[in-house]
Write a protein that holds these residues in place. Structure first.
Motif, mmCIF file in Angstrom:
data_model
loop_
_atom_site.group_PDB
_atom_site.id
_atom_site.type_symbol
_atom_site.label_atom_id
_atom_site.label_comp_id
_atom_site.label_asym_id
_atom_site.label_seq_id
_atom_site.Cartn_x
_atom_site.Cartn_y
_atom_site.Cartn_z
ATOM 1 N N ILE A 19 0.827 -1.203 0.000
ATOM 2 C CA ILE A 19 0.000 0.000 0.000
ATOM 3 C C ILE A 19 0.860 1.251 0.000
ATOM 4 C CG2 ILE A 19 -1.634 1.335 1.398
ATOM 5 C CD1 ILE A 19 -2.967 -1.323 2.119
ATOM 6 N N VAL A 20 1.924 1.266 0.791
ATOM 7 C CA VAL A 20 2.792 2.445 0.859
ATOM 8 C C VAL A 20 3.443 2.720 -0.492
ATOM 9 C CG1 VAL A 20 4.948 3.293 1.879
ATOM 10 C CG2 VAL A 20 3.193 2.313 3.332
ATOM 11 N N GLN A 21 3.742 1.687 -1.241
ATOM 12 C CA GLN A 21 4.387 1.864 -2.541
ATOM 13 C C GLN A 21 3.402 2.269 -3.635
ATOM 14 O OE1 GLN A 21 6.485 -1.775 -3.298
ATOM 15 N NE2 GLN A 21 8.154 -1.242 -1.915
ATOM 16 N N ASN A 22 2.110 2.256 -3.343
ATOM 17 C CA ASN A 22 1.090 2.556 -4.355
ATOM 18 C C ASN A 22 0.186 3.692 -3.892
ATOM 19 O OD1 ASN A 22 1.324 0.403 -6.525
ATOM 20 N ND2 ASN A 22 1.408 -0.784 -4.646
ATOM 21 N N ILE A 23 0.769 4.893 -3.729
ATOM 22 C CA ILE A 23 -0.015 6.010 -3.210
ATOM 23 C C ILE A 23 -0.453 6.993 -4.291
ATOM 24 C CG2 ILE A 23 0.912 5.906 -0.876
ATOM 25 C CD1 ILE A 23 2.844 8.120 -1.658
ATOM 26 N N SER A 38 -6.842 7.726 -4.112
ATOM 27 C CA SER A 38 -5.519 7.160 -3.926
ATOM 28 C C SER A 38 -5.566 5.654 -4.189
ATOM 29 C CB SER A 38 -5.049 7.423 -2.497
ATOM 30 O OG SER A 38 -3.965 6.620 -2.173
ATOM 31 N N ARG A 39 -4.552 5.150 -4.859
ATOM 32 C CA ARG A 39 -4.489 3.722 -5.133
ATOM 33 C C ARG A 39 -4.406 2.932 -3.824
ATOM 34 N NH1 ARG A 39 0.115 2.007 -8.986
ATOM 35 N NH2 ARG A 39 -1.070 3.340 -10.373
ATOM 36 N N ALA A 40 -3.716 3.478 -2.822
ATOM 37 C CA ALA A 40 -3.615 2.810 -1.525
ATOM 38 C C ALA A 40 -4.984 2.696 -0.860
ATOM 39 C CB ALA A 40 -2.651 3.569 -0.621
#
Length: 64
Positions: A19-23, A38-40
């Protein structure tokens, strides 16, 4: 440490890292609706929906 607890902790760590890598912001389109989020946040919502469906199906098949 119990292997089940270790597995759950490892899975949670992997989910948080993903999740952190996909913000970045993504656009979601469904029928006539269009939404930017947001993607996350999208991943979190999908994970929560999956957990809820699994919990409900487990309760249904268990007979509670």
């Amino acid at each position: 440490m119990n292997i089940k607890i270790f597995s759950i902790i490892a899975l949670i760590v992997l989910v948080v890292l993903f999740i952190v890598q996909n913000i970045s912001i993504v656009e979601i389109t469904f029928l006539f609706w269009s939404l930017q989020m947001s993607r996350a946040l999208l991943i979190f919502f999908l994970l929560a929906i999956g957990i809820a469906i699994g919990w409900l199906l487990h309760a249904h098949f268990k007979g509670d």
